[in-house]
Motif scaffolding. Structure first.
Motif, PDB file in Angstrom:
ATOM      1  N   ARG A 197       0.853  -1.183   0.000  1.00 44.42           N
ATOM      2  CA  ARG A 197       0.000   0.000   0.000  1.00 44.42           C
ATOM      3  C   ARG A 197       0.896   1.242   0.000  1.00 44.42           C
ATOM      4  N   GLY A 198       0.401   2.291  -0.649  1.00 47.49           N
ATOM      5  CA  GLY A 198       1.140   3.544  -0.687  1.00 47.49           C
ATOM      6  C   GLY A 198       2.045   3.693  -1.885  1.00 47.49           C
ATOM      7  N   ALA A 199       2.218   2.648  -2.697  1.00 47.22           N
ATOM      8  CA  ALA A 199       3.031   2.718  -3.913  1.00 47.22           C
ATOM      9  C   ALA A 199       2.107   2.803  -5.124  1.00 47.22           C
ATOM     10  N   LEU A 200       2.542   3.540  -6.145  1.00 48.78           N
ATOM     11  CA  LEU A 200       1.756   3.670  -7.368  1.00 48.78           C
ATOM     12  C   LEU A 200       2.281   2.797  -8.492  1.00 48.78           C
ATOM     13  N   ASP A 201       3.475   2.224  -8.315  1.00 48.95           N
ATOM     14  CA  ASP A 201       4.056   1.382  -9.349  1.00 48.95           C
ATOM     15  C   ASP A 201       5.045   0.438  -8.686  1.00 48.95           C
ATOM     16  N   LEU A 202       5.250  -0.713  -9.295  1.00 49.99           N
ATOM     17  CA  LEU A 202       6.175  -1.715  -8.769  1.00 49.99           C
ATOM     18  C   LEU A 202       7.056  -2.177  -9.922  1.00 49.99           C
ATOM     19  N   GLU A 203       8.335  -1.809  -9.849  1.00 49.72           N
ATOM     20  CA  GLU A 203       9.288  -2.136 -10.909  1.00 49.72           C
ATOM     21  C   GLU A 203      10.037  -3.424 -10.562  1.00 49.72           C
ATOM     22  N   ARG A 204      10.114  -4.345 -11.522  1.00 51.45           N
ATOM     23  CA  ARG A 204      10.905  -5.556 -11.311  1.00 51.45           C
ATOM     24  C   ARG A 204      12.357  -5.240 -11.590  1.00 51.45           C
ATOM     25  N   THR A 205      13.249  -5.630 -10.674  1.00 51.90           N
ATOM     26  CA  THR A 205      14.664  -5.334 -10.769  1.00 51.90           C
ATOM     27  C   THR A 205      15.473  -6.634 -10.779  1.00 51.90           C
ATOM     28  N   GLU A 206      16.788  -6.474 -10.876  1.00 52.88           N
ATOM     29  CA  GLU A 206      17.678  -7.636 -10.843  1.00 52.88           C
ATOM     30  C   GLU A 206      17.535  -8.415  -9.545  1.00 52.88           C
ATOM     31  N   GLN A 218      12.127   6.681  -2.873  1.00 48.22           N
ATOM     32  CA  GLN A 218      12.194   6.477  -1.420  1.00 48.22           C
ATOM     33  C   GLN A 218      10.758   6.244  -0.936  1.00 48.22           C
ATOM     34  N   PRO A 219      10.495   5.106  -0.291  1.00 48.80           N
ATOM     35  CA  PRO A 219       9.110   4.668  -0.085  1.00 48.80           C
ATOM     36  C   PRO A 219       8.420   5.295   1.120  1.00 48.80           C
ATOM     37  N   SER A 220       8.382   6.614   1.159  1.00 51.08           N
ATOM     38  CA  SER A 220       7.706   7.290   2.257  1.00 51.08           C
ATOM     39  C   SER A 220       6.217   6.936   2.257  1.00 51.08           C
ATOM     40  N   GLY A 221       5.749   6.374   3.344  1.00 48.53           N
ATOM     41  CA  GLY A 221       4.352   5.965   3.443  1.00 48.53           C
ATOM     42  C   GLY A 221       4.042   4.617   2.828  1.00 48.53           C
ATOM     43  N   VAL A 222       5.024   3.959   2.217  1.00 46.05           N
ATOM     44  CA  VAL A 222       4.792   2.660   1.577  1.00 46.05           C
ATOM     45  C   VAL A 222       4.968   1.559   2.613  1.00 46.05           C
ATOM     46  N   ARG A 223       4.060   0.599   2.621  1.00 43.86           N
ATOM     47  CA  ARG A 223       4.147  -0.478   3.595  1.00 43.86           C
ATOM     48  C   ARG A 223       3.653  -1.783   2.989  1.00 43.86           C
ATOM     49  N   ALA A 249       1.913  10.391   8.161  1.00 40.37           N
ATOM     50  CA  ALA A 249       1.555   9.082   8.712  1.00 40.37           C
ATOM     51  C   ALA A 249       0.901   9.234  10.083  1.00 40.37           C
ATOM     52  N   LEU A 250       1.420  10.127  10.900  1.00 41.43           N
ATOM     53  CA  LEU A 250       0.807  10.388  12.207  1.00 41.43           C
ATOM     54  C   LEU A 250      -0.616  10.908  12.036  1.00 41.43           C
ATOM     55  N   ALA A 251      -0.788  11.879  11.135  1.00 45.21           N
ATOM     56  CA  ALA A 251      -2.126  12.442  10.914  1.00 45.21           C
ATOM     57  C   ALA A 251      -3.079  11.388  10.380  1.00 45.21           C
ATOM     58  N   ALA A 252      -2.593  10.522   9.473  1.00 41.59           N
ATOM     59  CA  ALA A 252      -3.443   9.473   8.923  1.00 41.59           C
ATOM     60  C   ALA A 252      -3.876   8.495  10.002  1.00 41.59           C
ATOM     61  N   SER A 253      -2.952   8.136  10.893  1.00 41.15           N
ATOM     62  CA  SER A 253      -3.299   7.221  11.982  1.00 41.15           C
ATOM     63  C   SER A 253      -4.356   7.839  12.886  1.00 41.15           C
ATOM     64  N   LEU A 254      -4.177   9.096  13.235  1.00 44.78           N
ATOM     65  CA  LEU A 254      -5.139   9.776  14.102  1.00 44.78           C
ATOM     66  C   LEU A 254      -6.480   9.974  13.400  1.00 44.78           C
ATOM     67  N   GLY A 255      -6.439  10.170  12.086  1.00 45.16           N
ATOM     68  CA  GLY A 255      -7.672  10.394  11.331  1.00 45.16           C
ATOM     69  C   GLY A 255      -8.348   9.126  10.865  1.00 45.16           C
ATOM     70  N   GLY A 256      -7.714   7.968  11.082  1.00 49.14           N
ATOM     71  CA  GLY A 256      -8.319   6.705  10.694  1.00 49.14           C
ATOM     72  C   GLY A 256      -8.469   6.531   9.200  1.00 49.14           C
ATOM     73  N   VAL A 257      -7.442   6.976   8.434  1.00 47.06           N
ATOM     74  CA  VAL A 257      -7.501   6.876   6.979  1.00 47.06           C
ATOM     75  C   VAL A 257      -6.269   6.136   6.459  1.00 47.06           C
ATOM     76  N   GLU A 258      -6.358   5.697   5.195  1.00 44.91           N
ATOM     77  CA  GLU A 258      -5.241   5.051   4.511  1.00 44.91           C
ATOM     78  C   GLU A 258      -4.466   6.106   3.729  1.00 44.91           C
ATOM     79  N   LEU A 259      -3.161   6.183   3.974  1.00 38.64           N
ATOM     80  CA  LEU A 259      -2.326   7.230   3.383  1.00 38.64           C
ATOM     81  C   LEU A 259      -1.673   6.771   2.085  1.00 38.64           C
ATOM     82  N   ILE A 260      -1.727   7.642   1.078  1.00 42.68           N
ATOM     83  CA  ILE A 260      -0.825   7.582  -0.074  1.00 42.68           C
ATOM     84  C   ILE A 260      -0.041   8.880  -0.045  1.00 42.68           C
ATOM     85  N   ASN A 261       1.249   8.789   0.229  1.00 41.75           N
ATOM     86  CA  ASN A 261       2.060   9.983   0.453  1.00 41.75           C
ATOM     87  C   ASN A 261       2.894  10.303  -0.780  1.00 41.75           C
ATOM     88  N   LEU A 262       2.545  11.386  -1.446  1.00 45.05           N
ATOM     89  CA  LEU A 262       3.357  11.901  -2.545  1.00 45.05           C
ATOM     90  C   LEU A 262       4.125  13.132  -2.087  1.00 45.05           C
TER      91      LEU A 262
END
Length: 407
Positions: A28-37, A64-69, A209-222
């Motif tokens: 969750r939190g990623a918009l694309d997933l690249e296959r690498t070596e 850098q996967p800020s907010g990605v989990r 991420a702190l605000a999302a946890s307190l607000g009870g929402v799922e974060l996508i952080n750009l």
């Protein structure tokens, strides 16, 4: 919180490990997933953006996967994750700590760890050059996790917000399946390095991420360090990403990159919002102006490292502009706050779901006196917490822009 920082040691032979392929349905939190070596690399901007504008700063920030989990359901009490991080080193600046992985069980922090190994990118901010040294894959291990009943528990592994992280292998001592949708609203946020998580204590401690946890929402952080510049491709990405709530924090990068003057800024903001509205015509949309940054309140950019302090092993920034240049249209944070407030007031007459939040309500002069910006530009861990708590209080509560509405 049992966890370990390890190199790529063989998995503990006393555990009956189960390997699970790392696929998009576990992220969750990623918009694309690249296959690498080595495995897969989560991205926070889609491939077409990366092809359209191959800027080094943007490439580093969005990878850098800020907010990605990783999110999955399991009865496991032991988890191992092999990764290949890319760590940044700034010439002349103090060493940066290793990125932090945080594991949550049913929303509660249950373990923290780091991977010491990996690639190293050495950046010289005085010349703009960068040199990459490759390194080995490492492992972060979480053991002694709480047990669960037959239905299992939800496990989240938040990836380091400040290290590009290739995911190589996931091992657990019980089967894994994708977590079910909890029905939470999705909050899509865009901002600068402050939203990205600069100098936060860990990935769940960045202010969004702190605000999302307190607000009870799922974060996508750009939040994209150095890259909140009203880019049209970012607006199109926001337009095309499903979300229930959207916020854009605008200003500091426009000033510290000295990217535009008022003549370009105002139409760029309108165009950015117009593009978002093409895909989200009625979604609550919040425009957030800059938090306090004294060096740029009345002095235009660009920002630059203070070379005198770097020679002493400290990283601080200074404003290189001249306050007199405001007369020619150069931008300061005070000018941008006034203009964003005016734009939202104008547009909200026909767009009742458009809202404005003055960034000084998140961090202002009194906060700076108590919790100054260590490098004159970025907040520390305590300030991230304050900003996140205040955002939740002002935006997710009953009278806020993101208040839960009855259907």
């Amino acid at each position: 919180m049992p966890s370990e920082n390890t190199s790529a040691d063989p998995a503990d032979s006393t555990v009956n490990w189960i390997s699970t392929p790392i696929t998009a349905d576990l992220l969750r939190g990623a918009l694309d997933l690249e296959r690498t070596e080595h495995g897969v690399l989560p991205h926070r901007l889609p491939a077409w953006v990366r092809a359209q504008y191959a800027d080094g700063q943007l490439a580093m920030a969005e990878s850098q996967p800020s907010g990605v989990r990783l999110v999955f359901r399991t009865r496991a009490t032991a988890v191992e994750l092999d990764t290949l991080p890319t760590k940044r080193v700034y010439t002349g600046a103090p060493p940066r700590p290793d990125g932090v992985y945080e594991l949550l069980v049913d929303g509660i922090l249950a373990g923290r760890g780091s991977v010491r190994d990996g690639n190293t990118l050495t950046v010289d901010m005085t010349t703009g050059s960068a040199e990459l040294r490759t390194g080995p894959v490492g492992t972060v291990r979480f053991t002694g996790l709480p047990g669960s009943d037959g239905e299992g528990k939800d496990v989240e592994i938040w990836l380091p917000h400040n290290e590009t992280t290739e995911l190589v292998a996931l091992r657990t001592d019980a089967p894994v399946e994708p977590a079910t949708d909890r029905g939470r609203r999705v909050w899509l946020h865009h901002g600068s390095s402050i939203s990205h998580g600069s100098d936060a204590a860990g990935p769940t401690a960045i202010w969004p991420a702190l605000a999302a946890s307190l607000g009870g929402v799922e974060l996508i952080n750009l939040g994209l360090g150095g890259s909140a510049l009203l880019d049209p491709f970012t607006a199109r990405t926001l337009r095309d990403t499903p979300a229930d709530l959207i916020s854009v924090k605008i200003g500091i990068n426009v000033v510290n990159a000295d990217a535009m003057r008022m003549r370009a800024f105002t139409p760029a903001v309108h165009g950015f919002l117009d593009t978002i509205r093409e895909g989200h015509p009625d979604t609550p949309l919040l425009v957030v102006s800059p938090i306090l940054c004294p060096i740029h309140e009345d002095t235009p950019g660009p920002s630059a490292p203070d070379l005198a302090h770097m020679s002493e092993g400290r990283l601080e920034f200074v404003a290189m502009g001249d306050p007199a240049e405001k007369a020619a249209g150069k931008l300061t944070l005070r000018v941008i706050r006034d203009e964003l407030a005016r734009i939202v007031t104008q547009r909200s007459k026909e767009d009742p779901n458009l809202h404005h939040l003055d960034g000084l309500r998140l961090y202002g002069a009194a906060d700076f006196a108590e919790l100054p910006l260590p490098d004159q530009l970025h907040p520390d861990a305590a300030t991230h917490r304050r900003i996140g708590e205040r955002f939740a209080e002002q935006v997710f509560t009953a009278e806020g822009a993101f208040a839960a509405r009855e259907a």
